[in-house]
Design a protein around this motif. Structure first.
Motif, mmCIF file in Angstrom:
data_model
loop_
_atom_site.group_PDB
_atom_site.id
_atom_site.type_symbol
_atom_site.label_atom_id
_atom_site.label_comp_id
_atom_site.label_asym_id
_atom_site.label_seq_id
_atom_site.Cartn_x
_atom_site.Cartn_y
_atom_site.Cartn_z
ATOM 1 N N VAL A 79 0.850 -1.181 0.000
ATOM 2 C CA VAL A 79 0.000 0.000 0.000
ATOM 3 C C VAL A 79 0.887 1.233 0.000
ATOM 4 C CG1 VAL A 79 -0.204 -0.015 2.527
ATOM 5 C CG2 VAL A 79 -1.881 1.228 1.143
ATOM 6 N N VAL A 80 0.574 2.164 -0.885
ATOM 7 C CA VAL A 80 1.347 3.379 -1.051
ATOM 8 C C VAL A 80 0.397 4.567 -0.949
ATOM 9 C CG1 VAL A 80 2.860 4.692 -2.587
ATOM 10 C CG2 VAL A 80 2.990 2.193 -2.547
ATOM 11 N N TYR A 81 0.791 5.592 -0.212
ATOM 12 C CA TYR A 81 -0.003 6.807 -0.081
ATOM 13 C C TYR A 81 0.689 7.916 -0.871
ATOM 14 C CZ TYR A 81 -2.179 4.230 3.695
ATOM 15 O OH TYR A 81 -2.824 3.265 4.424
ATOM 16 N N LEU A 82 -0.065 8.503 -1.773
ATOM 17 C CA LEU A 82 0.456 9.568 -2.616
ATOM 18 C C LEU A 82 -0.311 10.852 -2.311
ATOM 19 C CD1 LEU A 82 0.631 7.609 -5.990
ATOM 20 C CD2 LEU A 82 2.471 7.933 -4.339
ATOM 21 N N ASP A 83 0.408 11.890 -1.953
ATOM 22 C CA ASP A 83 -0.215 13.179 -1.689
ATOM 23 C C ASP A 83 -0.241 14.006 -2.959
ATOM 24 O OD1 ASP A 83 -0.643 12.628 0.983
ATOM 25 O OD2 ASP A 83 1.356 13.319 1.568
ATOM 26 N N ALA A 84 -1.375 14.627 -3.203
ATOM 27 C CA ALA A 84 -1.538 15.493 -4.371
ATOM 28 C C ALA A 84 -1.945 16.880 -3.889
ATOM 29 C CB ALA A 84 -2.586 14.929 -5.323
ATOM 30 N N GLN A 85 -1.228 17.890 -4.366
ATOM 31 C CA GLN A 85 -1.494 19.249 -3.920
ATOM 32 C C GLN A 85 -2.691 19.869 -4.639
ATOM 33 O OE1 GLN A 85 0.091 20.504 -1.320
ATOM 34 N NE2 GLN A 85 1.220 18.562 -1.220
ATOM 35 N N ASP A 86 -2.940 19.454 -5.856
ATOM 36 C CA ASP A 86 -4.048 20.027 -6.609
ATOM 37 C C ASP A 86 -4.639 18.962 -7.527
ATOM 38 O OD1 ASP A 86 -2.158 19.741 -8.590
ATOM 39 O OD2 ASP A 86 -1.706 21.892 -8.707
ATOM 40 N N THR A 87 -5.619 19.375 -8.312
ATOM 41 C CA THR A 87 -6.333 18.450 -9.196
ATOM 42 C C THR A 87 -5.418 17.865 -10.259
ATOM 43 O OG1 THR A 87 -8.406 19.633 -8.872
ATOM 44 C CG2 THR A 87 -8.242 18.246 -10.827
ATOM 45 N N ALA A 88 -4.598 18.702 -10.857
ATOM 46 C CA ALA A 88 -3.730 18.221 -11.937
ATOM 47 C C ALA A 88 -2.758 17.156 -11.428
ATOM 48 C CB ALA A 88 -2.963 19.390 -12.540
ATOM 49 N N GLU A 89 -2.230 17.360 -10.241
ATOM 50 C CA GLU A 89 -1.293 16.383 -9.686
ATOM 51 C C GLU A 89 -2.012 15.084 -9.334
ATOM 52 O OE1 GLU A 89 2.051 16.008 -6.112
ATOM 53 O OE2 GLU A 89 1.068 17.942 -6.534
ATOM 54 N N ALA A 90 -3.261 15.194 -8.853
ATOM 55 C CA ALA A 90 -4.039 13.992 -8.542
ATOM 56 C C ALA A 90 -4.319 13.188 -9.806
ATOM 57 C CB ALA A 90 -5.349 14.383 -7.858
ATOM 58 N N ILE A 91 -4.655 13.872 -10.900
ATOM 59 C CA ILE A 91 -4.913 13.173 -12.165
ATOM 60 C C ILE A 91 -3.652 12.479 -12.650
ATOM 61 C CG2 ILE A 91 -5.447 13.541 -14.603
ATOM 62 C CD1 ILE A 91 -7.386 15.698 -13.781
ATOM 63 N N GLN A 92 -2.536 13.168 -12.562
ATOM 64 C CA GLN A 92 -1.284 12.569 -13.011
ATOM 65 C C GLN A 92 -0.937 11.332 -12.202
ATOM 66 O OE1 GLN A 92 2.037 15.238 -12.811
ATOM 67 N NE2 GLN A 92 3.442 13.831 -13.832
ATOM 68 N N SER A 93 -1.195 11.366 -10.904
ATOM 69 C CA SER A 93 -0.913 10.205 -10.051
ATOM 70 C C SER A 93 -1.843 9.040 -10.359
ATOM 71 C CB SER A 93 -1.042 10.610 -8.580
ATOM 72 O OG SER A 93 -0.116 11.627 -8.237
ATOM 73 N N LEU A 94 -3.092 9.337 -10.675
ATOM 74 C CA LEU A 94 -4.060 8.271 -10.929
ATOM 75 C C LEU A 94 -3.849 7.601 -12.281
ATOM 76 C CD1 LEU A 94 -7.317 9.973 -9.577
ATOM 77 C CD2 LEU A 94 -6.158 8.018 -8.567
ATOM 78 N N LEU A 95 -3.340 8.363 -13.258
ATOM 79 C CA LEU A 95 -3.255 7.841 -14.621
ATOM 80 C C LEU A 95 -1.849 7.427 -15.047
ATOM 81 C CD1 LEU A 95 -5.626 10.332 -16.507
ATOM 82 C CD2 LEU A 95 -6.195 8.175 -15.369
ATOM 83 N N SER A 96 -0.858 7.698 -14.237
ATOM 84 C CA SER A 96 0.517 7.373 -14.627
ATOM 85 C C SER A 96 0.810 5.905 -14.403
ATOM 86 C CB SER A 96 1.489 8.224 -13.813
ATOM 87 O OG SER A 96 1.368 7.913 -12.423
ATOM 88 N N PRO A 97 1.824 5.342 -15.103
ATOM 89 C CA PRO A 97 2.212 3.946 -14.861
ATOM 90 C C PRO A 97 2.657 3.750 -13.411
ATOM 91 C CG PRO A 97 3.189 4.776 -16.875
ATOM 92 C CD PRO A 97 2.599 5.961 -16.193
ATOM 93 N N CYS A 98 2.495 2.531 -12.925
ATOM 94 C CA CYS A 98 2.812 2.222 -11.537
ATOM 95 C C CYS A 98 4.330 2.208 -11.325
ATOM 96 C CB CYS A 98 2.197 0.880 -11.141
ATOM 97 S SG CYS A 98 2.508 0.423 -9.426
ATOM 98 N N ARG A 99 4.777 2.884 -10.290
ATOM 99 C CA ARG A 99 6.207 2.917 -9.994
ATOM 100 C C ARG A 99 6.660 1.616 -9.347
ATOM 101 N NH1 ARG A 99 4.238 7.889 -8.085
ATOM 102 N NH2 ARG A 99 4.825 9.678 -9.361
ATOM 103 N N GLN A 100 5.792 1.019 -8.516
ATOM 104 C CA GLN A 100 6.181 -0.195 -7.800
ATOM 105 C C GLN A 100 6.143 -1.420 -8.704
ATOM 106 O OE1 GLN A 100 4.107 2.072 -6.541
ATOM 107 N NE2 GLN A 100 5.552 2.906 -5.031
ATOM 108 N N VAL A 101 5.210 -1.465 -9.658
ATOM 109 C CA VAL A 101 5.050 -2.617 -10.551
ATOM 110 C C VAL A 101 5.200 -2.112 -11.973
ATOM 111 C CG1 VAL A 101 3.627 -4.607 -11.128
ATOM 112 C CG2 VAL A 101 3.415 -3.557 -8.873
#
Length: 920
Positions: free
Chosen positions: A790-812
């Motif tokens: 389980v990984v927790y990712l903090d997003a400061q704004d909407t654009a950063e949240a979208i990028q985190s949700l749609l980007s390839p997985c760093r762990q896998v």
């Protein structure tokens, strides 16, 4: 001189040349409204067009109040007959001249023969035999009381209207027998449609009415055949001969023709694959031959067709498939002509005295209340409560088209005059029209639910729970990760493959941490009885397939025979087999089918979720562009749907209804597969490396000198699939901004991550309430149970949240498949943060999706379509939490109110698998 005279005489005797009939039609002065016996088709087309158009126009408003189509057909005939339009000077002579009624009546009677064959196909005698005690006990009272009171009414009718023009000199006994049958008979086909439209067919009331209606119909047709035989026979010994031949012919069909017919069906594999063209031709030959035989022996031709229909087998859905081959032309053209003929023969103007109207009221009163009393008493003696019993009595009073067929037979046999025929037609219309509204008032859905809970002993008659609700602490439940242990899955043909991939995440076994395992082992050693309670609760998954109910007979037959379809339906079997055989935890899988109107899909899912106490209802988004599951290569030609599968107003309306109707019943998750978020054509979005995906598949033949074989070239348009295991671990991402929906999304993500093949990433946006105590407790549980998965990712704004949700997985890094779980709540993410680009159509699409799935899902879908998710195959699961817990009780007692209902024998209606085995 003599020679000249002879020549002149010969010239005078030369015959005149006869011209051929005019072939230029209206160009040579032909008037198509004038009946031509040599070419009756022209006027018949005019008549049929008027009848069909008027019938459809009348049926449209009547269908909105759930009235059967036969009412529109008879009213259309009455309007076209002497009662209304016949009063317009010249109308009848121009459109329905007496000379033209012979071919009109011929076509109508052919339709009647085919329709009675379909009625026989609709009756499943095996269903009657499985509940014969209740069927005959209710049918006995429901026929004897109306029959006796009908004989009393017949006494007055016989002496008041005897000897009217158009009647034969018959005895009172024959007249009384006919009137008694007319009063006692029930319209089984119309009854099926009313039960189906009111969703009562599979209830206790529906089972009793259906089986009693079958018994009523069979006995009624036998008595009617006897009555016609007595009328047609000139002497008593002749009537006996006709009766004996009829009985012998019925036995011949049952024990000689039926086995031979089934042998042919097995040889041609028609039972498994549906009737072949040759089998359909053979069946129609038997129908016509049987009608011919019963007609020449003195019984009406419709009885021969009806007996052939009863003879046809129902195994493998053969009766339904055969009905589908015949019903459309019959119900669209032939049947309206017959019932219009009934209306044309009706003359309300003949009801011109107070005495006549007094008899009309008496006929309606006896026909309705005698059936109501008989059905009510029969149901009450079988242990039903009074309101259920009154509902059954009201349903059994429905006359419908069967009554009109009986009346037409009486008119043709000269038992009834036009005046008495009109009286009974009005009675049939009144009783049929009043059935559905009265049943809706007597037996509403809220009363059905209350009665069901009362019979199960869960509540008292005032609605108070007998046992307090289970007070299981929700904190304990979500700490265990079991936020959804009862799943209700809406099965669709187009979304089956995608929903199976989602279900596979639920059916994976949990992977407890070593500390949790050691603690569990210590508790089991201290208390052996706790061994079972510490184990993971079994997951119950029910696939629910919805099939659209139409006006066709075959659609209604599917409802009545639905028990045989759940275990044979390929979609249900594929879902059950795949789910049960690809699980590593204790899973109980079941499948069921419901045939309901399209506008009732959301209500049906809500009713089933309430019955099964479901935690989560999963709905796959449509891939066809409509609510219908029928695949189309062109997707209806709708370019907006082809370009964006979320721009689907019909299915969006269904999803919205599902969300709203389940708000207080169960959580809802709408799954949008990654393929539906692609901007490419739906048919070419599989296989990223294919040239056809980029340029489209061409059908043009070209010269090829490269030596590439044709088989290799054809692989361009092939759909390519990959093993799920080869892609390695799965990635589940959850967005959390606060609120019940987002908290449920995190809890659901935690449940999906109970296997070591899933990595959970929780994206927490800065706008979220970080002081949320429940989220803090859940975060602690996630970290303890999943560790580094389980990984927790903090997003400061909407654009950063979208990028985190749609980007390839760093762990896998090997996984390109990402499931994004978001809450549906629309209070978050301001509309100003949405950038739809310069295209106004894109903004409109985003607004449409926002209304259904919420702004977060709409924003993510728009970004994927713009290319933000090119590096990851993103699928969306949009969840809505259950806002108010339903009261749950434990059944401990059974009230005496069930009574004789326990004697009902329903075949199992679900196809169930427990650990991969088919249930009984």
């Amino acid at each position: 001189m003599a020679t000249t005279t002879t020549t002149a005489t010969a010239a005078t005797a030369t015959p005149t040349v006869v011209r051929a009939p005019a072939q230029a039609g209206v160009f040579e002065g032909l008037n198509p409204s004038i009946y031509n016996p040599a070419d009756p088709l022209v006027l018949f087309i005019i008549q049929a067009t008027i009848v069909i158009a008027l019938t459809r126009a009348l049926y449209w408003p009547l269908s909105k109040i759930r009235e059967p189509r036969v009412i529109a057909e008879v009213i259309a005939g009455i309007l076209l007959g002497p009662s209304v339009m016949g009063r317009i000077p010249g109308f009848t002579d121009a459109i329905f001249p007496p000379a033209s009624m012979a071919p009109f009546r011929l076509v109508a009677n052919i339709g009647l023969v085919l329709f009675l064959f379909l009625v026989g196909l609709e009756i499943n005698l095996a269903y009657l035999l499985s509940n014969w005690r209740i069927a005959f006990s209710v049918a006995a009272l429901d026929m004897t009381i109306p029959f006796g009171l009908g004989v009393a009414v017949a006494y007055g009718l016989y002496h008041e209207f005897a000897g009217e023009p158009g009647t034969a000199p018959i005895s009172f006994g024959i007249f009384a027998l006919f009137i008694g049958v007319a009063m006692a008979i029930t319209a089984f086909p119309v009854l099926c449609r009313i039960l189906t439209s009111l969703k009562l067919l599979n209830t206790t009331v529906g089972v009793i009415v259906l089986t009693s209606g079958i018994a009523n119909d069979v006995v009624g047709w036998v008595l009617l055949a006897l009555c016609v035989t007595l009328v047609n026979a000139g002497a008593g010994i002749t009537a006996l001969y006709v009766f004996l031949v009829s009985v012998g012919y019925s036995l011949f069909l049952a024990y000689a023709v039926r086995p031979a017919f089934i042998w042919v069906l097995r040889r041609t594999k028609s039972l498994e694959n549906g009737p072949t063209e040759g089998v359909v031709a053979l069946t129609l030959f038997m129908v016509l031959a049987s009608s011919f035989f019963t007609s020449i022996i003195g019984v009406h031709s419709i009885f021969g067709a009806f007996m052939v229909g009863l003879m046809c087998p129902h195994e493998g859905g053969f009766a339904i498939k055969l009905t589908e081959k015949i019903e459309d032309l019959t119900s669209t053209l032939f049947v309206p002509l017959f019932f219009a003929l009934s209306g044309i023969n009706t003359n309300i103007g003949l009801l011109n005295t107070g005495t006549v109207w007094g008899y009309v009221i008496a006929i309606i009163f006896v026909a309705f209340f005698s059936k109501l009393a008989g059905g009510t008493l029969g149901a009450r003696l079988n242990g039903l409560v009074w309101r259920e019993s009154f509902t059954i009595g009201t349903l059994m009073s429905c006359k419908g088209l069967v009554e009109l067929i009986v009346l037409n037979i009486g008119l043709q046999a000269k038992i009834l005059s036009t005046k008495t025929f009109t009286m009974f037609v009005i009675m049939a219309l009144v009783t049929t029209f009043s059935t559905a509204p009265l049943v809706s008032w007597l037996y509403p859905p809220w009363y059905q639910q209350k009665l069901d809970l009362w019979k199960k002993g869960k509540i008292d008659w005032d609605g108070n729970p007998i046992i307090p609700a289970d007070g299981q602490d929700s904190e304990e439940k979500y700490r265990k990760g079991d936020v959804a242990t009862r799943l209700l899955v809406y099965l669709r043909t187009d979304g089956l493959s995608s929903i199976l991939g989602l279900i596979s995440l639920f059916t994976s076994s949990s992977a407890p941490t070593p500390a949790a395992s050691a603690s569990s082992d210590n508790e089991k050693a201290a208390d052996p009885s706790a061994a079972h309670t510490d184990e993971q609760r079994p997951l119950r998954i029910q696939g629910y397939r919805l099939v659209e109910l139409t006006d066709r007979n075959s659609s209604v037959m599917k409802v009545s025979d639905i028990e045989d379809y759940a275990s044979h339906d390929p979609i249900v079997k594929a879902f059950g087999t795949s789910t049960a055989n690809n699980t590593s935890r204790d899973v109980i899988v079941s499948g069921q089918i419901a045939v309901v109107p399209e506008e009732g899909f959301a209500d049906t899912l809500a009713t089933q979720a309430s019955k099964t106490n479901s935690d989560l209802v999963l709905v796959p988004w449509s891939e066809t562009g409509t609510i219908s599951e029928i695949q189309s290569f062109y997707y209806g030609g709708n370019s907006s749907i082809k370009d964006n599968m979320l721009a689907n107003k019909d299915f969006a309306g269904l999803v919205t209804d599902v969300y709203e109707k389940h708000r207080h019943l169960a959580a809802v998750g709408v799954y949008v597969d990654s393929s539906l978020l692609s901007t490419s054509h739906p048919r070419s979005r599989i296989g990223d490396d294919s040239q056809a995906t980029k340029t489209g598949i061409t059908r043009q033949l070209t010269r090829d000198a490269t030596g590439v074989s044709l088989a290799e070239a054809q692989d361009i348009g092939a759909a390519k699939f990959h093993s799920a295991e080869s892609k390695g671990p799965k990635v589940v991402r959850v967005l959390y901004r606060g609120g019940e929906d987002d908290l449920f999304a995190v809890r659901l993500g935690y449940q999906l991550a109970q296997t070591d093949k899933v990595v959970l990433e929780v994206v927490v946006e800065a706008a979220a309430n970080r002081a949320d105590s429940e989220m803090a407790a859940l975060k602690s549980v996630l970290s303890e149970s999943l560790g580094d998965r389980v990984v927790y990712l903090d997003a400061q704004d909407t654009a950063e949240a979208i990028q985190s949700l749609l980007s390839p997985c760093r762990q896998v890094r090997s996984s390109r498949s990402v499931l994004v779980v978001v809450g549906r709540s629309v209070s978050s993410w301001l509309a100003s943060s949405v950038d739809a680009g310069p295209s106004s159509s894109a903004a409109a699409e985003l607004a449409a999706v926002r209304k259904v799935l919420g702004l977060k899902a709409a924003r993510l879908a728009a970004e994927v379509r713009k290319g933000a998710g090119d590096k990851a195959n993103v699928s969306l699961l949009v969840v809505q939490a259950k806002t108010a817990p339903a009261t749950t009780t434990t059944t401990t007692t059974t009230t005496a109110g069930e009574g004789g209902v326990s004697a009902l024998k329903r075949k199992p209606s679900t196809y169930s698998q427990e650990s991969g085995h088919v249930g009984a």
